[in-house]
Design an enzyme around this catalytic site. Structure first.
Site, PDB file in Angstrom:
ATOM      1  N   SER A 120       0.428  -6.684   5.423  1.00 45.89           N
ATOM      2  CA  SER A 120      -0.229  -7.226   4.415  1.00 45.89           C
ATOM      3  C   SER A 120       0.105  -8.908   4.379  1.00 45.89           C
ATOM      4  O   SER A 120      -0.957  -9.734   4.177  1.00 45.89           O
ATOM      5  CB  SER A 120       0.259  -7.074   2.848  1.00 45.89           C
ATOM      6  N   GLY A 143       3.953  -1.368   4.147  1.00 46.37           N
ATOM      7  CA  GLY A 143       2.923  -2.246   4.691  1.00 46.37           C
ATOM      8  C   GLY A 143       3.165  -3.696   4.397  1.00 46.37           C
ATOM      9  O   GLY A 143       2.110  -4.530   4.632  1.00 46.37           O
ATOM     10  N   ASP A 173      -2.118  -1.336  10.465  1.00 42.41           N
ATOM     11  CA  ASP A 173      -2.456  -1.371   9.140  1.00 42.41           C
ATOM     12  C   ASP A 173      -3.005  -2.592   8.635  1.00 42.41           C
ATOM     13  O   ASP A 173      -3.774  -2.602   7.495  1.00 42.41           O
ATOM     14  CB  ASP A 173      -1.187  -1.163   8.531  1.00 42.41           C
ATOM     15  N   LYS A 210       0.801  -1.164  -0.013  1.00 48.79           N
ATOM     16  CA  LYS A 210      -0.182  -0.074  -0.136  1.00 48.79           C
ATOM     17  C   LYS A 210       1.112   1.168   0.033  1.00 48.79           C
ATOM     18  O   LYS A 210       2.058   1.143   0.435  1.00 48.79           O
ATOM     19  CB  LYS A 210      -0.961   0.038   1.252  1.00 48.79           C
TER      20      LYS A 210
END
Length: 268
Positions: free
Chosen positions: A99, A95, A131, A8
């Site tokens: 993720s 991220g 996140d 991201k």
């Protein structure tokens, strides 16, 4: 069973205040991009993690293992072997670890047919990292609080080209926050994002840039070069050190390789 775990970028990032629990309240816009790690789970006699293309330790602090143990508390699931192929750079503000963790949750949910609904899956993800819930929805989101309070935002960058440059600089989240000065933002990101993209550079800022550009001038130089090469908007992503540029086309960007590894992801 495997899943491609995408990165991201942050479009705007305001550090509003420090919280009593030591975290910071922020606001940002998360946008998914096609730089991928690969997460695979296989049945195995014990829980194991193997990491490829990275020197990350496969220890108990790894978020993929934490994701398994989190679900193991509430569900009767068998051990698995997790293969993690890293491609998203570490310490880049993209991220990747978050993720990977969210992808592991989704894989385990599908593999063991746990039928965990998306809202509950995001609550599990929030226990792994700020996140992480974003990657369950995996579409443009306005984020508040510590990054876990998400609301949909109308943002489509499919008409543009996104370029990410990752210099050989690793910035931990703790390092980035140690020098940031919380402040109430002058601009509402939700309104600023509605402006023509050509105007974003005048209104949309990343608060981490102030201190990190001073400490690591190369990061600021990369942002300046992206504008020099024709970026409509450029910014450091998250707490750094990667910098992204949004372009109309990708001509004449070969020299960016002098500043770090260059990625040419498309939108999701």
């Amino acid at each position: 069973m495997l899943k491609f775990a995408n990165a991201k970028i942050n479009i705007g990032l305001h550090i509003r205040k420090k919280r009593p629990d030591g975290y910071h309240d922020l606001e940002t816009i998360f946008y998914p991009v096609k730089i991928y790690d690969v997460v695979e789970i296989l049945p195995y006699s014990k829980l194991e993690l193997h990491i490829w293309n990275s020197d990350l330790p496969a220890d108990t602090d790894n978020l993929c293992l934490k994701a398994f143990r989190l679900l193991e508390k509430d569900f009767d699931i068998n051990p698995v072997k997790i293969h993690l192929l890293k491609n998203i750079p570490i310490g880049a503000g993209l991220g990747g670890g978050s993720s990977d963790a969210s992808s592991t949750l989704e894989l385990l949910n599908d593999y063991f047919e746990l039928k965990i609904e998306k809202d509950r899956l995001k609550k599990y993800a929030a226990q792994l990292g700020a996140d992480c819930p974003f990657f369950i929805d995996n579409k443009a989101m306005y984020a508040e609080g510590i990054g876990t309070e998400l609301s949909e935002i109308n943002l489509d960058l499919s008409a543009y080209k996104i370029v990410v440059v990752k210099p050989d600089i690793h910035i931990s989240t703790a390092e980035a926050y140690s020098n940031v000065s919380p402040m109430i933002p002058e601009v509402d990101l939700r309104k600023a994002i509605e402006l023509p993209i050509q105007e974003w550079k005048f209104h949309i800022k990343n608060d981490f840039e102030i201190s990190l550009f001073e400490k690591y001038p190369l990061i600021g130089d990369i942002k300046a070069k992206l504008y020099e090469y024709g970026a409509i908007y450029a910014s450091m992503s998250g707490s750094g050190s990667s910098v992204f540029g949004i372009f109309n086309d990708l001509e004449g960007l070969e020299e960016l390789n002098k500043y770090g590894k260059v990625y040419f992801p498309a939108e999701l």
